[in-house]
Design a protein around this motif. Structure first.
Motif, PDB file in Angstrom:
ATOM      1  N   LEU A 104       0.831  -1.203   0.000  1.00  0.00           N
ATOM      2  CA  LEU A 104       0.000   0.000   0.000  1.00  0.00           C
ATOM      3  C   LEU A 104       0.868   1.257   0.000  1.00  0.00           C
ATOM      4  CD1 LEU A 104      -1.870   0.298   3.454  1.00  0.00           C
ATOM      5  CD2 LEU A 104       0.320  -0.773   3.085  1.00  0.00           C
ATOM      6  N   PRO A 105       0.333   2.359  -0.545  1.00  0.00           N
ATOM      7  CA  PRO A 105       1.149   3.564  -0.691  1.00  0.00           C
ATOM      8  C   PRO A 105       1.229   4.417   0.573  1.00  0.00           C
ATOM      9  CG  PRO A 105      -0.980   3.908  -1.744  1.00  0.00           C
ATOM     10  CD  PRO A 105      -0.969   2.485  -1.235  1.00  0.00           C
ATOM     11  N   ARG A 106       0.198   4.350   1.399  1.00  0.00           N
ATOM     12  CA  ARG A 106       0.208   5.157   2.626  1.00  0.00           C
ATOM     13  C   ARG A 106      -0.803   4.620   3.622  1.00  0.00           C
ATOM     14  NH1 ARG A 106      -1.123  10.971   2.279  1.00  0.00           N
ATOM     15  NH2 ARG A 106       0.194  11.105   0.433  1.00  0.00           N
ATOM     16  N   GLU A 107      -0.583   4.945   4.871  1.00  0.00           N
ATOM     17  CA  GLU A 107      -1.528   4.537   5.913  1.00  0.00           C
ATOM     18  C   GLU A 107      -1.324   5.409   7.149  1.00  0.00           C
ATOM     19  OE1 GLU A 107      -0.724   0.602   7.482  1.00  0.00           O
ATOM     20  OE2 GLU A 107       1.358   0.738   6.839  1.00  0.00           O
ATOM     21  N   LYS A 108      -2.384   5.513   7.925  1.00  0.00           N
ATOM     22  CA  LYS A 108      -2.277   6.235   9.197  1.00  0.00           C
ATOM     23  C   LYS A 108      -1.856   5.235  10.259  1.00  0.00           C
ATOM     24  CE  LYS A 108      -5.698   9.860   8.347  1.00  0.00           C
ATOM     25  NZ  LYS A 108      -4.726  10.672   7.603  1.00  0.00           N
ATOM     26  N   VAL A 109      -0.889   5.634  11.080  1.00  0.00           N
ATOM     27  CA  VAL A 109      -0.373   4.710  12.089  1.00  0.00           C
ATOM     28  C   VAL A 109      -0.449   5.356  13.466  1.00  0.00           C
ATOM     29  CG1 VAL A 109       1.673   3.461  12.892  1.00  0.00           C
ATOM     30  CG2 VAL A 109       1.172   3.573  10.445  1.00  0.00           C
ATOM     31  N   GLU A 110      -1.073   4.621  14.374  1.00  0.00           N
ATOM     32  CA  GLU A 110      -1.120   5.033  15.781  1.00  0.00           C
ATOM     33  C   GLU A 110       0.162   4.530  16.409  1.00  0.00           C
ATOM     34  OE1 GLU A 110      -2.744   7.356  18.050  1.00  0.00           O
ATOM     35  OE2 GLU A 110      -4.431   6.525  16.914  1.00  0.00           O
ATOM     36  N   THR A 111       0.988   5.434  16.911  1.00  0.00           N
ATOM     37  CA  THR A 111       2.287   4.977  17.407  1.00  0.00           C
ATOM     38  C   THR A 111       2.700   5.695  18.684  1.00  0.00           C
ATOM     39  OG1 THR A 111       4.641   4.779  16.871  1.00  0.00           O
ATOM     40  CG2 THR A 111       3.497   6.644  15.909  1.00  0.00           C
ATOM     41  N   SER A 112       3.491   4.980  19.480  1.00  0.00           N
ATOM     42  CA  SER A 112       4.052   5.611  20.667  1.00  0.00           C
ATOM     43  C   SER A 112       5.572   5.726  20.500  1.00  0.00           C
ATOM     44  CB  SER A 112       3.710   4.793  21.911  1.00  0.00           C
ATOM     45  OG  SER A 112       4.144   3.464  21.721  1.00  0.00           O
ATOM     46  N   ALA A 113       6.048   5.472  19.276  1.00  0.00           N
ATOM     47  CA  ALA A 113       7.488   5.485  19.008  1.00  0.00           C
ATOM     48  C   ALA A 113       8.063   6.887  19.189  1.00  0.00           C
ATOM     49  CB  ALA A 113       7.752   4.994  17.591  1.00  0.00           C
ATOM     50  N   ALA A 114       9.280   6.936  19.734  1.00  0.00           N
ATOM     51  CA  ALA A 114       9.944   8.224  19.930  1.00  0.00           C
ATOM     52  C   ALA A 114      10.829   8.577  18.735  1.00  0.00           C
ATOM     53  CB  ALA A 114      10.779   8.194  21.207  1.00  0.00           C
ATOM     54  N   THR A 115      11.313   7.524  18.053  1.00  0.00           N
ATOM     55  CA  THR A 115      12.214   7.754  16.919  1.00  0.00           C
ATOM     56  C   THR A 115      11.741   6.968  15.702  1.00  0.00           C
ATOM     57  OG1 THR A 115      13.593   5.850  17.433  1.00  0.00           O
ATOM     58  CG2 THR A 115      14.213   7.943  18.477  1.00  0.00           C
ATOM     59  N   VAL A 116      12.334   7.278  14.551  1.00  0.00           N
ATOM     60  CA  VAL A 116      12.019   6.530  13.332  1.00  0.00           C
ATOM     61  C   VAL A 116      12.324   5.041  13.550  1.00  0.00           C
ATOM     62  CG1 VAL A 116      12.577   6.215  10.888  1.00  0.00           C
ATOM     63  CG2 VAL A 116      12.536   8.526  11.862  1.00  0.00           C
ATOM     64  N   ALA A 117      13.488   4.754  14.144  1.00  0.00           N
ATOM     65  CA  ALA A 117      13.891   3.357  14.359  1.00  0.00           C
ATOM     66  C   ALA A 117      12.851   2.605  15.193  1.00  0.00           C
ATOM     67  CB  ALA A 117      15.257   3.301  15.032  1.00  0.00           C
ATOM     68  N   GLU A 118      12.296   3.270  16.203  1.00  0.00           N
ATOM     69  CA  GLU A 118      11.259   2.618  17.026  1.00  0.00           C
ATOM     70  C   GLU A 118       9.982   2.373  16.220  1.00  0.00           C
ATOM     71  OE1 GLU A 118      12.669   4.757  21.171  1.00  0.00           O
ATOM     72  OE2 GLU A 118      10.521   4.437  20.853  1.00  0.00           O
ATOM     73  N   LEU A 119       9.647   3.332  15.360  1.00  0.00           N
ATOM     74  CA  LEU A 119       8.476   3.173  14.493  1.00  0.00           C
ATOM     75  C   LEU A 119       8.673   1.969  13.566  1.00  0.00           C
ATOM     76  CD1 LEU A 119       5.770   4.175  13.238  1.00  0.00           C
ATOM     77  CD2 LEU A 119       7.138   5.681  11.774  1.00  0.00           C
ATOM     78  N   VAL A 120       9.881   1.844  13.033  1.00  0.00           N
ATOM     79  CA  VAL A 120      10.198   0.713  12.159  1.00  0.00           C
ATOM     80  C   VAL A 120      10.011  -0.603  12.918  1.00  0.00           C
ATOM     81  CG1 VAL A 120      12.092  -0.489  10.962  1.00  0.00           C
ATOM     82  CG2 VAL A 120      11.759   1.974  10.611  1.00  0.00           C
ATOM     83  N   GLU A 121      10.474  -0.658  14.176  1.00  0.00           N
ATOM     84  CA  GLU A 121      10.325  -1.886  14.974  1.00  0.00           C
ATOM     85  C   GLU A 121       8.846  -2.213  15.179  1.00  0.00           C
ATOM     86  OE1 GLU A 121      12.621  -4.144  15.645  1.00  0.00           O
ATOM     87  OE2 GLU A 121      13.886  -2.786  14.477  1.00  0.00           O
ATOM     88  N   GLU A 122       8.036  -1.191  15.442  1.00  0.00           N
ATOM     89  CA  GLU A 122       6.586  -1.413  15.613  1.00  0.00           C
ATOM     90  C   GLU A 122       5.970  -1.977  14.334  1.00  0.00           C
ATOM     91  OE1 GLU A 122       5.537   2.188  18.791  1.00  0.00           O
ATOM     92  OE2 GLU A 122       4.533   2.130  16.845  1.00  0.00           O
ATOM     93  N   LEU A 123       6.372  -1.395  13.199  1.00  0.00           N
ATOM     94  CA  LEU A 123       5.810  -1.845  11.920  1.00  0.00           C
ATOM     95  C   LEU A 123       6.250  -3.281  11.609  1.00  0.00           C
ATOM     96  CD1 LEU A 123       6.324   1.421   9.817  1.00  0.00           C
ATOM     97  CD2 LEU A 123       4.129   0.471  10.541  1.00  0.00           C
ATOM     98  N   LYS A 124       7.533  -3.575  11.870  1.00  0.00           N
ATOM     99  CA  LYS A 124       8.063  -4.910  11.581  1.00  0.00           C
ATOM    100  C   LYS A 124       7.334  -5.984  12.387  1.00  0.00           C
ATOM    101  CE  LYS A 124      12.630  -5.531  11.209  1.00  0.00           C
ATOM    102  NZ  LYS A 124      14.065  -5.285  11.490  1.00  0.00           N
ATOM    103  N   ALA A 125       6.902  -5.610  13.599  1.00  0.00           N
ATOM    104  CA  ALA A 125       6.232  -6.577  14.473  1.00  0.00           C
ATOM    105  C   ALA A 125       4.821  -6.898  13.988  1.00  0.00           C
ATOM    106  CB  ALA A 125       6.191  -6.030  15.897  1.00  0.00           C
ATOM    107  N   ARG A 126       4.300  -6.075  13.064  1.00  0.00           N
ATOM    108  CA  ARG A 126       2.921  -6.259  12.606  1.00  0.00           C
ATOM    109  C   ARG A 126       2.702  -7.515  11.787  1.00  0.00           C
ATOM    110  NH1 ARG A 126       0.592  -0.808   9.928  1.00  0.00           N
ATOM    111  NH2 ARG A 126      -0.250   0.156  11.794  1.00  0.00           N
ATOM    112  N   GLU A 127       3.492  -7.616  10.688  1.00  0.00           N
ATOM    113  CA  GLU A 127       3.235  -8.683   9.704  1.00  0.00           C
ATOM    114  C   GLU A 127       4.515  -8.957   8.931  1.00  0.00           C
ATOM    115  OE1 GLU A 127      -0.138  -8.280   6.918  1.00  0.00           O
ATOM    116  OE2 GLU A 127      -0.868  -6.760   8.308  1.00  0.00           O
ATOM    117  N   PRO A 128       4.640 -10.160   8.351  1.00  0.00           N
ATOM    118  CA  PRO A 128       5.857 -10.512   7.597  1.00  0.00           C
ATOM    119  C   PRO A 128       6.176  -9.542   6.451  1.00  0.00           C
ATOM    120  CG  PRO A 128       4.517 -12.461   7.959  1.00  0.00           C
ATOM    121  CD  PRO A 128       3.715 -11.298   8.451  1.00  0.00           C
ATOM    122  N   ARG A 129       5.156  -8.952   5.798  1.00  0.00           N
ATOM    123  CA  ARG A 129       5.449  -8.062   4.666  1.00  0.00           C
ATOM    124  C   ARG A 129       6.193  -6.810   5.136  1.00  0.00           C
ATOM    125  NH1 ARG A 129       0.276  -4.657   3.864  1.00  0.00           N
ATOM    126  NH2 ARG A 129      -0.897  -5.227   5.716  1.00  0.00           N
TER     127      ARG A 129
END
Lengths: 146, 82
Positions: free
Chosen positions: B16-41
């Motif tokens: 998908l090209p874009r999505e809204k994400v509810e996040t508590s991440a403080a940094t980009v790297a933390e956001l990436v970790e949250e996203l990676k934990a979602r699904e294999p893709r």
């Protein structure tokens, strides 16, 4: 100053007509045009994706740096996106300056930065399918000379 | 809430090209970790961060950059314009 990000083709003659003209402080105009080539003989088209908003912003920043560094009198940057056939124009850069060294250098600077700092991504379409063009280390190295 | 955008093969891998994400991440790297934990893709798209670039509100940034107050985070491969 002209910055355009567009799907439509552009007419080099029309763009350059009158560019840098009628000014006492312009002694040199340089233009560069990028054209879709096919190195492998197996490409049907090139597709360019970009990041609307950031693209214009990134190009404006690069142009601003060039204008300041080489005291440019005028600049044109046109970059196309979408599906382009072999031999079609992808983009153009033109610079107008007092002296030719500045016009040439500024045009090269703009090209080097547009290649790896403006958010465009190329994808090749061929009979075997599609593949994203990988960035080259040489493109990143090219920035170091500036 | 942050708007996350994907371009080129990152967009294709995630699907998908874009999505809204509810996040508590403080940094980009933390956001990436949250996203990676979602699904294999997501895991596949973010497997090698050295092959990715990030922009915060349409300016290039580093993965350790803070994202507080940022509205738009974009992930993409190194650019190939010109």
């Amino acid at each position: 100053m002209k910055i355009a990000v567009q799907a439509d083709p552009f007419d080099l003659g029309v763009e350059l007509a009158g560019f840098g003209a009628g000014r006492a402080d312009v002694g040199a105009v340089v233009s560069f045009t990028g054209i879709v080539r096919d190195d492998t003989g197996a490409m049907d088209a090139l597709e360019l994706e970009h990041y609307p908003g950031m693209t214009e912003r990134a190009i404006a920043k690069i142009v601003e740096q060039a204008v300041e560094r080489w005291s440019l009198a005028d600049v044109i940057v046109i970059h196309r996106h979408g599906r382009l056939g072999i031999g079609e124009q992808i983009m153009m850069v033109a610079t107008a300056a007092r002296h030719r060294a500045a016009a040439f250098e500024a045009a090269e600077f703009l090209m080097d930065y547009l290649k790896s700092r403006a958010p465009f991504w190329k994808k090749e379409h061929g009979p075997e399918g599609t593949s994203w063009v990988a960035a080259k280390d040489a493109d990143e190295d090219a920035l170091k000379r500036w | 809430m942050v708007e996350v955008l994907y371009f080129a093969w990152v967009r294709e891998r995630i699907g998908l090209p874009r999505e809204k994400v509810e996040t508590s991440a403080a940094t980009v790297a933390e956001l990436v970790e949250e996203l990676k934990a979602r699904e294999p893709r997501y895991e596949a798209a973010f497997a090698d961060l050295s092959a990715l670039r990030v922009a915060l509100d349409q300016d290039l940034a580093e993965f350790d950059a803070p994202i507080e107050g940022v509205r738009e985070v974009a992930f993409f491969p190194p650019m190939t314009g010109g």
